[in-house]
Design an enzyme around this catalytic site. Sequence first.
Site, PDB file in Angstrom:
ATOM      1  N   GLU A   1      -4.232  -3.558  -2.492  1.00  0.00           N
ATOM      2  CA  GLU A   1      -4.176  -4.665  -1.522  1.00  0.00           C
ATOM      3  C   GLU A   1      -2.854  -5.441  -1.632  1.00  0.00           C
ATOM      4  OE1 GLU A   1      -4.772  -5.938   1.194  1.00  0.00           O
ATOM      5  OE2 GLU A   1      -4.532  -8.081   0.939  1.00  0.00           O
TER       6      GLU A   1
ATOM      7  N   THR B   1       0.904  -1.126   0.000  1.00  0.00           N
ATOM      8  CA  THR B   1       0.000   0.000   0.000  1.00  0.00           C
ATOM      9  C   THR B   1       0.943   1.174   0.000  1.00  0.00           C
ATOM     10  OG1 THR B   1      -1.710  -1.186   1.207  1.00  0.00           O
ATOM     11  CG2 THR B   1      -1.642   1.155   1.583  1.00  0.00           C
TER      12      THR B   1
ATOM     13  N   GLY C   1       1.156  -1.490   4.968  1.00  0.00           N
ATOM     14  CA  GLY C   1       1.508  -2.630   5.813  1.00  0.00           C
ATOM     15  C   GLY C   1       0.346  -3.488   6.262  1.00  0.00           C
ATOM     16  N   GLY C   2      -0.788  -3.491   5.536  1.00  0.00           N
ATOM     17  CA  GLY C   2      -1.911  -4.330   5.931  1.00  0.00           C
ATOM     18  C   GLY C   2      -2.298  -4.027   7.370  1.00  0.00           C
TER      19      GLY C   2
ATOM     20  N   SER D   1     -10.869  -2.397   6.433  1.00  0.00           N
ATOM     21  CA  SER D   1      -9.489  -2.005   6.145  1.00  0.00           C
ATOM     22  C   SER D   1      -8.748  -1.753   7.451  1.00  0.00           C
ATOM     23  CB  SER D   1      -9.488  -0.729   5.313  1.00  0.00           C
ATOM     24  OG  SER D   1      -8.184  -0.208   5.207  1.00  0.00           O
TER      25      SER D   1
HETATM   26  N1  GLU Z   1      -5.910  -3.945   2.055  1.00  0.00           N
HETATM   27  C1  GLU Z   1      -5.241  -3.478   3.218  1.00  0.00           C
HETATM   28  C2  GLU Z   1      -6.152  -2.651   4.085  1.00  0.00           C
HETATM   29  O1  GLU Z   1      -6.996  -2.006   3.616  1.00  0.00           O
HETATM   30  C3  GLU Z   1      -4.035  -2.689   2.876  1.00  0.00           C
HETATM   31  C4  GLU Z   1      -3.060  -3.525   2.139  1.00  0.00           C
HETATM   32  C5  GLU Z   1      -1.684  -3.435   2.644  1.00  0.00           C
HETATM   33  O2  GLU Z   1      -1.309  -2.473   3.295  1.00  0.00           O
HETATM   34  O3  GLU Z   1      -0.908  -4.315   2.355  1.00  0.00           O
HETATM   35  O4  GLU Z   1      -6.003  -2.656   5.241  1.00  0.00           O
END
Ligand code: GLU
Length: 595
Positions: free
Chosen positions: A424, A404, A491-492, A470
């Site tokens: 994502e 991201t 960083g998810g 998210s």
């Molecule tokens: N899809 C993730 C979110 O919305 C972000 C993806 C990522 O940072 O790797 O939390």
Amino acid sequence: MRRSAALVALLTATTALVGGVEAGASPSRSKVPEAVGYGGAVASIDADATAIGISVLRRGGNAVDAAVATAAALGVTDPFSNGIGGGGFFVFYEARTGKVHTIDGRETTPMAATETLFQENGAPIPFAEGVTSGLSVGVPGTPRTWQRALQLWGRKSLKEVMKPAEQLARNGFEVDETFRTQIANNAARFAAFPSTRELYLPGGQPPVTGTKFRNPDMADTYRELADTNLKSLYHGRIGKDIVRTVQQPPKDPASTLIVRPGKLAESDLARFDTPLREPSRTNYRGLDIYSMAPPSSGGTTVGEALNILEPTSVAKLSQADYLHYFLESTRLAFADRNRWVGDPAFGDVPTRELLSQRFADSRACLIDPKKALKSPVAPGDPRNPQACATVGQGVAAEVGSQHTTHLTTADMWGNVVSYTLTIESEGGNGIVVPGRGFLLNNELTDFNFAPLFPGVPDPNLPAAGKRPRSSMAPTIVLRHGKPYFATGSPGGASIITTVAQVITGRVDRGKSLVDAIAAPRASQRNAAAAQVEKEFLAQPETAELVKRGQGFSSAPAEIGAATGVERLPDGRWIAAAEPVRRGGGSAAVVLPFRW
Ligand code: GLU
């Protein structure tokens, strides 16, 4: 002449002096992680993107214009983390009113989706098969976010702010190690789609570092988007191409990869909207922390962790005690996030209650200063906070991907933008829309594929027209109603722990913003072991933390890649980015000035 108009004139006149990036240029600039000066600031992960943001500020654009221009450029140079095929959350401090606004540009499921979107024969499909598929593609929200932000608060048109990025895509930019590595990491699945392979694996290999990379299809797509004011995507030809790609993934017939089609329809694109939402808000040590409310869990979870820390004098703790409290605060906040947060349009999400100090105190009650809690800790009940009480079962948060991007901008009027955007996974769903030059998102894999516990309501299951939960946490911190600093990270799910760590680093631990961004990271998300960087393990406090029962696992190599801006009392801005992670970020100001 008004003061601001005079400053615009001055900045325009001094562009040549301090160096500027004109539209059409494709500079590969040396990058620095910190810059200080007047007139506005931009921090992003990429030097070209930051330079384009600064050039927009120098031409009289505001923080919103600069944010969109920077994001459009990141779609070109950092296309494996974000782009027009994805979504994100845009947080804006408006100096004129002193208000914080947010735009929810989160991708949304097709109306044909049901709770069993990622199930077959009553069982969830393997996660990786969800990632590279048509099933996981939500309606892209990023272009609409740009349009909405510019219409509401910008000074420039979509055409003007997309132009430099279009030219960057057309003229090319220098391939760096991060770009090459991201392709190499995905080479197997990229090779399965001729449209992706031809663009990113020319001659079967990732492009060589130091060579020029051009993406004329993306340049044409940007131009078409700008010329049609997005009609082509949400009601026209680009949209048709997206839908065809999702419904009939353009896989090489020779590839054995399993790629399921999705049910995204043109009507899904047409009905998509980017709602304005109330920001999440927490008060921490007298500062107002604004961030993204549900469907992101970023604001509530960062806020809850800070509230858990609030009664403790974190500034006075030893480093070992600080890290112990920090790990415990996010452990607890994640237990609650996993149970309570999802798309608020599909259930009653207790946003206000999750952010109440009373609830945080009832959770902080569980912390033993000398002994780590055993994860998974069960959630509390924010609607009925009882000291140390828990309800039901706990679950660790997903590992999530690491890809991201976050950018932060500020201008001479005092406006600030904190904007996190994504497709994502690294490389999204791996499929470049043929002839269009951009990758599609796989954002719907942020849903739980099946309920976490039978019989317990799970707020994050797929449904028609729903947004997946998210973790993005684009944050703006105000002091006495005025910007103090802003930050955010990729960083998810570890975005949340990174943002909380940057905030405590800056506010409690006396670090400069850039040092708080650079600090070794740990991400405790209600699992037995926190994910940590090796620099974190190398700290002298680690042995003490292990003695207290903190568990650590050393993957992944890097956690996050934050950026930020800070306002100094004399009116200067500091732009701050990563010194090392992801190859280092790029911070710049309009008029560099130090003394
Ligand atoms: N899809 C993730 C979110 O919305 C972000 C993806 C990522 O940072 O790797 O939390």
